[in-house]
Design an enzyme around this catalytic site. Structure first.
Site, mmCIF file in Angstrom:
data_model
loop_
_atom_site.group_PDB
_atom_site.id
_atom_site.type_symbol
_atom_site.label_atom_id
_atom_site.label_comp_id
_atom_site.label_asym_id
_atom_site.label_seq_id
_atom_site.Cartn_x
_atom_site.Cartn_y
_atom_site.Cartn_z
ATOM 1 N N ASP A 159 0.378 -11.334 1.908
ATOM 2 C CA ASP A 159 0.075 -10.447 0.787
ATOM 3 C C ASP A 159 -1.373 -10.018 0.973
ATOM 4 O OD1 ASP A 159 -0.582 -9.251 -1.601
ATOM 5 O OD2 ASP A 159 -0.043 -10.945 -2.885
ATOM 6 N N LYS A 194 -9.053 -2.545 0.697
ATOM 7 C CA LYS A 194 -7.723 -1.953 0.566
ATOM 8 C C LYS A 194 -7.803 -0.565 -0.079
ATOM 9 C CE LYS A 194 -3.151 -3.328 -1.183
ATOM 10 N NZ LYS A 194 -2.432 -4.481 -1.755
ATOM 11 N N GLU A 205 5.526 -4.563 -2.346
ATOM 12 C CA GLU A 205 5.172 -5.778 -3.089
ATOM 13 C C GLU A 205 6.211 -6.174 -4.145
ATOM 14 O OE1 GLU A 205 1.216 -4.808 -4.333
ATOM 15 O OE2 GLU A 205 0.427 -5.012 -2.303
ATOM 16 N N ASP A 215 4.662 -5.565 -12.319
ATOM 17 C CA ASP A 215 3.510 -6.066 -11.565
ATOM 18 C C ASP A 215 2.220 -5.479 -12.121
ATOM 19 O OD1 ASP A 215 1.520 -6.681 -9.761
ATOM 20 O OD2 ASP A 215 2.636 -6.070 -7.984
#
Lengths: 177, 623
Positions: free
Chosen positions: B25, B87, B187, B209
């Protein structure tokens, strides 16, 4: 790796008709996708990976075609060499066009805020009833091998589907999605 | 008598070796690595017992990069050489980045001709791919030490909303770190996998999420070991940070109401807010105090403070249900992911909307990594082939630019991948031999409102009249969500192909900003679209008349030619800034004015045809 049948109905072991068993379709799709999906070939050589990509893509296309009533109708007609993209004026009756214009006017005249939601629901219900009626009529025409008749009904289905999409979009706009 | 056991030819000789594969992850704030150990998949800790690896990298002159907690502790001390949240740089251009996040403290490398953001550090220029690769290498080293062997492959998770450029760069980073990428996995899908295998559930699953800065929601169906992603949605500018900001604003307003208090810095306010948020996860009422001042905050007041944020998450849920054509009652399970879902208010709102309590058994910070590890184990071949399968969808529509800067969607969003779709296009001008294909991603109708992915040309199209050539354009999206596009001229078989790689230098904005825009701007688009269409009609008429004038211009008297020229001029000026109605009017007028000319040409051509030789005569000549 196997090769796949070119007829979507044969591919999923289904009879070639309008009415299909949706559960059987999705079960068979999942079963076959389980055999050809690229994830099954994560460690394979490149030619196998490429083949998996092609087969899996083809399976997805076939599944989406049969799953959607409108696309299934067009596909059934194409199997009888009828091109639904080719629209003749005679395919569209004046009654149909008038009805479409009326329904569209109803949609356009609704207020542009949330107060229109109830009427949008009513309009959607009205269109859905018409859609279901026409889907039945398509099934009958097709079963009776009346393909020209089925093509006319197809265009009505097309109009009604478009309208329903616009009703949904109108609802989303008003809900502020 | 005991029978001799004979093995089937080609059958399994022995229990196959366990091959080492991990799930990763790669998060904005923290990263994790997981692998199957013993009965299940677990996240792997470092030598100090820490599972989370802060996604922070510190670069030093002449030494290897520091990654994780050590790097994080240097963020304040040496901000220029310490990079967090890399990211957010993936798949972006420097210009795009600067317009979005003005607060970046770094010095950027201006010498990159691809326009990618690269940060000048003590150990040289580092771009997002290199920084991400350093994080991945640290996780690989941890896993190899823990598993005592070298890794054969990894599944890396990406946000469902990642576009093609961001996915491609994630893959590039893995390659740079020497990792064999088995699959890029969305994800939310990973999270559902983590829950899906523990119970033999069938049905529809919502993955909710809510991370620090982003919100993703996905709807998956699980049936006979096959996960099918039915729809995805979310909001890349909504997360736990927004909750902190909302509470901080509330504290500031309470302080100014008290009067006579100096309001502390934003950073201090946010610190107070974050503390209050965590405390309110355990109790109904807490006290916030700063110096001599204090105030009570109850759960019900917090509910009001964050009501708008929660409403936005629920709106996204509603939208995903709509996209999949399902109702609230069709949802069997809700999986919670991301630290912000620890907030009881979030859980309550979700439970209220769906009419059932969400699943919270697995640590919401680890659930994605665990799912990725499970999938890695399957893909490397440690689990039997029929165990389970993940069918993902593409999150944004892919299309091509057509005349008038309009987008023709080829693959609509939420189509199951892999997928290949072809569409035929034709030339716009007589004798056109080159076609430029501009590939775009997004939901809007105008090219300028979508993200540009790639441009390429198909050359050597045989010269024909406009509309006669047939060019088939094929879009192929693979199981990782990466796109390739090919174009073929059907009569000659001439082909051009492109693998879509990140293209920089685009002021495209954030992805689902684009998605939301597409809805709020649907009305504006419609008028813009009708103007574009009117301009297109006008251009076609102007072109047709221009080419007719070149051939048969001498058919017109001077007066007639003048009238026609005036009408042409009028249309040319109106089509630049007129409304669609005005352009249509002028086009219609030119049509009228030119109709006599058209009739004259027709007469001439009929006369020529009648005067011409008969078919038999032609044939004789051929003989």
């Amino acid at each position: 790796m196997q090769s796949l049948k070119s007829n979507y109905f044969q591919l999923f072991n289904l009879p070639q008709s309008w009415d299909i068993d949706q559960d059987a379709l999705s079960d068979e799709y999942r079963k076959q996708q389980g055999e050809v999906h690229p994830d099954r070939f994560a460690g394979a050589i490149d030619t196998e990976k490429l083949r998996a990509l092609q087969l899996s893509s083809y399976l997805n296309e076939a599944y989406e075609t049969l799953k959607s009533p409108l696309r299934r109708a067009a596909y059934l007609l194409s199997l009888h060499d009828i091109d639904v993209e080719q629209v003749d004026q005679s395919d569209l009756s004046m009654d149909l066009l008038l009805e479409q214009i009326q329904l569209r006017e109803k949609l356009d005249e609704l207020p542009k805020d949330e107060s229109a939601l109830v009427d949008l629901d009513k309009l959607r219900a009205e269109v859905t009833v018409k859609l279901e009626r026409q889907e039945k009529s398509f099934a009958e025409c097709f079963a009776a091998a009346n393909y020209d008749g089925a093509k006319k009904v197809y265009h009505e289905l097309q109009f009604l589907n478009k309208l329903r999409t616009e009703i949904d979009a109108g609802e989303e706009l008003r809900l502020g999605y | 008598m005991a029978l001799l056991q004979i093995q089937e030819p080609g059958g399994k000789q022995a229990k196959p070796l366990h091959r080492l594969a991990v799930g990763i992850d790669l998060g904005t704030t923290n990263s994790l690595v997981s692998a199957s150990c013993g009965p299940g998949v677990k996240t792997l800790p470092d030598s100090a017992g820490q599972h989370l690896l802060p996604s922070v990298v510190h670069y030093r002159k002449g030494e290897t990069a520091l990654v994780g907690f050590e790097a994080k502790s240097l963020l304040v001390e040496d901000p220029l050489n310490t990079i967090a949240s890399a990211k957010r740089l993936l798949g972006k251009s420097l210009a795009e980045l600067k317009s979005q996040q003005g607060y970046l403290p770094f010095e950027f490398d201006g010498s990159r001709d691809d326009g990618a953001p690269a940060i000048l550090t003590a150990s040289g220029s580092k771009d997002a791919v290199q920084i991400s690769a350093d994080i991945l290498s640290t996780l690989v080293a941890r896993a190899e030490a823990s598993l005592k062997g070298s890794l054969e492959g990894a599944v890396i998770t990406v946000p469902a909303y990642f576009n093609d450029a961001q996915r491609q760069q994630t893959k590039d980073a893995a390659q740079l770190a020497g990792l064999n990428v088995l699959r890029l996995l969305n994800e939310p899908t990973a999270a559902a996998v983590a829950y899906g295998l523990d119970s033999e559930d069938q049905g529809n699953i919502i993955v909710f999420d809510l991370g620090g800065g982003t919100f993703d929601v996905s709807l998956l169906s699980l049936k006979r070991g096959v996960f099918e992603v039915l729809a995805t949605g979310g909001d890349t500018s909504l997360g736990g940070d927004d909750v902190d900001h909302a509470i901080a604003d509330w504290i500031a307003s309470q302080m100014s109401e008290s009067g006579g208090i100096e309001i502390p810095s934003k950073a201090r306010l946010l610190q107070l807010a974050n503390g209050a948020k965590h405390q309110l996860s355990d109790s109904k009422v807490i006290t916030i105090s700063s110096d001599a001042w204090s105030v009570e905050l109850t759960e019900s007041v917090l509910k009001e403070i964050i009501a708008d944020l929660i409403r936005r998450t629920i709106t996204s849920c509603r939208r995903v249900l709509r996209d999949a054509g399902l109702a609230v009652g069709d949802i069997d399970n809700i999986v919670m992911v991301g630290g912000s879902t620890r907030m009881p208010l979030v859980r309550e709102a979700v439970a209220e909307f769906f009419g059932k309590a969400p699943l919270t058994d697995i640590d919401p910070d680890k659930v994605v990594a665990i799912g990725a590890g499970i999938q890695a184990d399957v893909l490397i071949g440690n689990k039997s082939a029929d165990s389970f399968l993940l069918l993902d969808v593409n999150p944004l529509s892919l299309g091509i630019e057509t005349m008038g800067e309009l987008v023709e969607k080829i693959i609509p969003r939420n189509t199951t991948i892999p997928v290949a779709k072809a569409q035929e296009f034709t030339t716009f001008k007589d004798g056109q031999t080159v076609m430029t294909l501009h590939v775009v991603q997004g939901e809007r109708e105008l090219v300028s409102d979508c993200r540009s992915l790639a441009r390429f040309e198909l050359r050597e199209i045989p010269a024909m009249v406009a509309g006669a050539a047939k060019i088939r354009v094929t879009f192929q999206v693979d199981a990782d969500g990466l796109l390739s596009v090919s174009a073929e001229e059907l009569s000659t078989g001439k082909k051009a192909e492109i693998q879509v790689k990140p293209s920089y230098g685009l002021e495209s904005g954030i992805i689902e900003g684009m998605l939301q825009d597409s809805h709020s701007n649907a009305q504006i688009d419609m008028e813009t679209r009708s103007i574009k269409e009117a301009q297109l009609d006008a251009t076609q008429l102007l072109d047709a008349i221009a080419s007719a004038l070149r051939i048969d211009g001498d058919l017109l008297s001077e007066d007639e030619a003048n009238v026609l020229a005036k009408s042409i001029q009028k249309l040319e000026s109106i089509m630049i800034d007129g409304s669609s109605v005005q352009i249509h009017g002028a086009t219609e007028e030119l049509n009228q004015v030119s109709s006599d000319f058209a009739a004259k040409r027709m007469d001439l051509h009929i006369a020529n045809a009648l005067r011409g030789e008969s078919i038999e005569e032609v044939e004789k000549q051929v003989d």
